[in-house]
Scaffold this motif. Structure first.
Motif, mmCIF file in Angstrom:
data_model
loop_
_atom_site.group_PDB
_atom_site.id
_atom_site.type_symbol
_atom_site.label_atom_id
_atom_site.label_comp_id
_atom_site.label_asym_id
_atom_site.label_seq_id
_atom_site.Cartn_x
_atom_site.Cartn_y
_atom_site.Cartn_z
ATOM 1 N N LYS A 124 0.826 -1.203 0.000
ATOM 2 C CA LYS A 124 0.000 0.000 0.000
ATOM 3 C C LYS A 124 0.862 1.256 0.000
ATOM 4 N N SER A 125 1.915 1.265 0.831
ATOM 5 C CA SER A 125 2.771 2.449 0.903
ATOM 6 C C SER A 125 3.552 2.640 -0.405
ATOM 7 N N VAL A 155 10.457 7.641 2.058
ATOM 8 C CA VAL A 155 10.977 7.398 3.409
ATOM 9 C C VAL A 155 10.005 6.516 4.187
ATOM 10 N N ALA A 156 8.700 6.841 4.114
ATOM 11 C CA ALA A 156 7.688 6.048 4.820
ATOM 12 C C ALA A 156 7.686 4.607 4.332
ATOM 13 N N ALA A 161 10.868 -2.427 8.959
ATOM 14 C CA ALA A 161 10.430 -2.587 10.347
ATOM 15 C C ALA A 161 10.404 -4.062 10.753
ATOM 16 N N LYS A 162 10.628 -4.311 12.061
ATOM 17 C CA LYS A 162 10.562 -5.677 12.572
ATOM 18 C C LYS A 162 9.133 -6.190 12.528
ATOM 19 N N ALA A 163 8.979 -7.475 12.219
ATOM 20 C CA ALA A 163 7.651 -8.076 12.155
ATOM 21 C C ALA A 163 6.924 -7.895 13.482
ATOM 22 N N GLY A 164 5.671 -7.480 13.414
ATOM 23 C CA GLY A 164 4.864 -7.290 14.623
ATOM 24 C C GLY A 164 4.932 -5.905 15.219
ATOM 25 N N SER A 165 5.884 -5.076 14.775
ATOM 26 C CA SER A 165 5.991 -3.718 15.305
ATOM 27 C C SER A 165 4.906 -2.835 14.703
ATOM 28 N N SER A 166 4.684 -1.680 15.322
ATOM 29 C CA SER A 166 3.644 -0.775 14.832
ATOM 30 C C SER A 166 3.957 -0.272 13.425
ATOM 31 N N SER A 167 5.235 -0.085 13.130
ATOM 32 C CA SER A 167 5.623 0.397 11.796
ATOM 33 C C SER A 167 5.340 -0.633 10.712
ATOM 34 N N ALA A 168 5.387 -1.925 11.098
ATOM 35 C CA ALA A 168 5.178 -2.988 10.124
ATOM 36 C C ALA A 168 3.727 -3.100 9.677
ATOM 37 N N SER A 169 2.826 -2.402 10.345
ATOM 38 C CA SER A 169 1.402 -2.472 9.994
ATOM 39 C C SER A 169 1.121 -1.848 8.636
ATOM 40 N N GLY A 170 2.021 -0.998 8.159
ATOM 41 C CA GLY A 170 1.852 -0.425 6.831
ATOM 42 C C GLY A 170 1.104 0.887 6.796
ATOM 43 N N ASN A 171 0.901 1.515 7.966
ATOM 44 C CA ASN A 171 0.194 2.793 8.014
ATOM 45 C C ASN A 171 1.146 3.917 7.602
ATOM 46 N N LEU A 217 0.626 7.234 7.107
ATOM 47 C CA LEU A 217 0.545 8.465 7.907
ATOM 48 C C LEU A 217 1.252 8.301 9.241
ATOM 49 N N SER A 218 1.097 7.108 9.842
ATOM 50 C CA SER A 218 1.759 6.827 11.106
ATOM 51 C C SER A 218 3.281 6.837 10.932
#
Length: 274
Positions: free
Chosen positions: A145-146, A202-203, A210-220, A222-223
């Motif tokens: 998505k990103s 950059v996003a 990002a490490k699997a399971g981290s908030s960054s790995a969710s693919g958001n 904007l976050s």
């Protein structure tokens, strides 16, 4: 689109993709390491700048071929007079469709490539196997998505600008733009598009690394952008902008020039020209 046009777009796109990805791979590695969470030096610095090149080599041809087949087909489907004010809109729709299709091939290749770039000691196949084992197929499409959200705005700027610059050059000289002129237009359009879409790049990089399971790995997206802005500010959002603009300007010159040259050659051969 007729069969010769289909084959020419497929082959020309593939040749252009392989050419630009392999020639400019070191710049892409430097850009990825500048954008990585651990920082340039810890991500490998200037060591092993060809790490991940097998992934890029395998994905380049089908990725670029898929883009240009879709791009030319949508342009053909939305046929309008070349003088119409709707032309930029047609090019935007064609480029967006091409990116959505191409990213189905590009993203798995990009995920493996970028992880190899920041972990030069690991082999490409080992990284690919680890992703499948730990995250499954979804891991290979992390950042889809990103990536699409980065590529569509990029293409919405690059391709209408490229086509407009070629048309302007053609009108000024009274004949169709030559391949080298198309390449120059591609460099200008690509460099400008690269600069304005760097925060999205950059996003995408942060999400893929990002490490699997981290908030960054969710693919958001904007976050991810907010996290970079909060920790590094505007400098972080435009990390790697210089090598990105340099690589994509050179890439636009090679990619779009090679595409035009190869496609013209193949269509000429198909028409029986000497």
């Amino acid at each position: 689109m007729d069969r010769p046009g289909f084959v020419a777009s497929l082959v020309a796109g593939g040749v252009a993709g392989v050419s630009v990805d392999l020639i400019l791979f070191p710049l892409d590695t430097i850009k990825t390491r500048l954008q990585s969470p651990q920082g340039f030096n810890k991500a490998g610095g200037f060591h092993g700048i060809y790490a991940g090149v097998p992934s890029a080599a395998i994905g380049s041809f089908p990725n670029a071929a898929a883009f240009f087949i879709t791009y030319e087909y949508v342009k053909w489907l939305l046929h309008t007079d070349s003088s119409s004010y709707l032309m930029p809109g047609k090019h935007m729709l064609a480029a967006s469709g091409g990116e959505v299709v191409a990213c189905l091939i590009r993203v798995p290749s990009e995920v493996v490539k970028q992880r190899a770039q920041v972990s030069a000691s690991s082999r490409t196949f080992q990284i690919f196997s680890n992703i499948l084992y730990e995250e499954g197929i979804r891991g290979l499409y992390r950042g889809y998505k990103s990536t699409v959200l980065r590529e569509i705005p990029f293409s919405l700027v690059q391709f209408p600008l490229w086509e407009s610059l070629k048309a302007l050059w053609s009108r000024r000289q009274g004949r169709a733009a030559e391949s080298w002129q198309s390449a120059v237009c591609g460099a200008l359009a690509g460099g400008f598009a690269a600069a304005v879409t760097t925060p999205l790049d950059v996003a995408k990089t942060r999400i893929m690394l990002a490490k699997a399971g981290s908030s960054s790995a969710s693919g958001n997206v904007l976050s991810a952008l907010h996290g970079v802005w909060r920790s590094q500010g505007l400098t972080g959002l435009f990390a790697g902008v210089v090598p990105r603009v340099a690589a994509i300007s050179l890439g636009g010159f090679i990619f779009l020039g090679a595409y035009d040259k190869t496609r013209s050659f193949l269509l000429g051969v198909g028409a029986g020209r000497p």
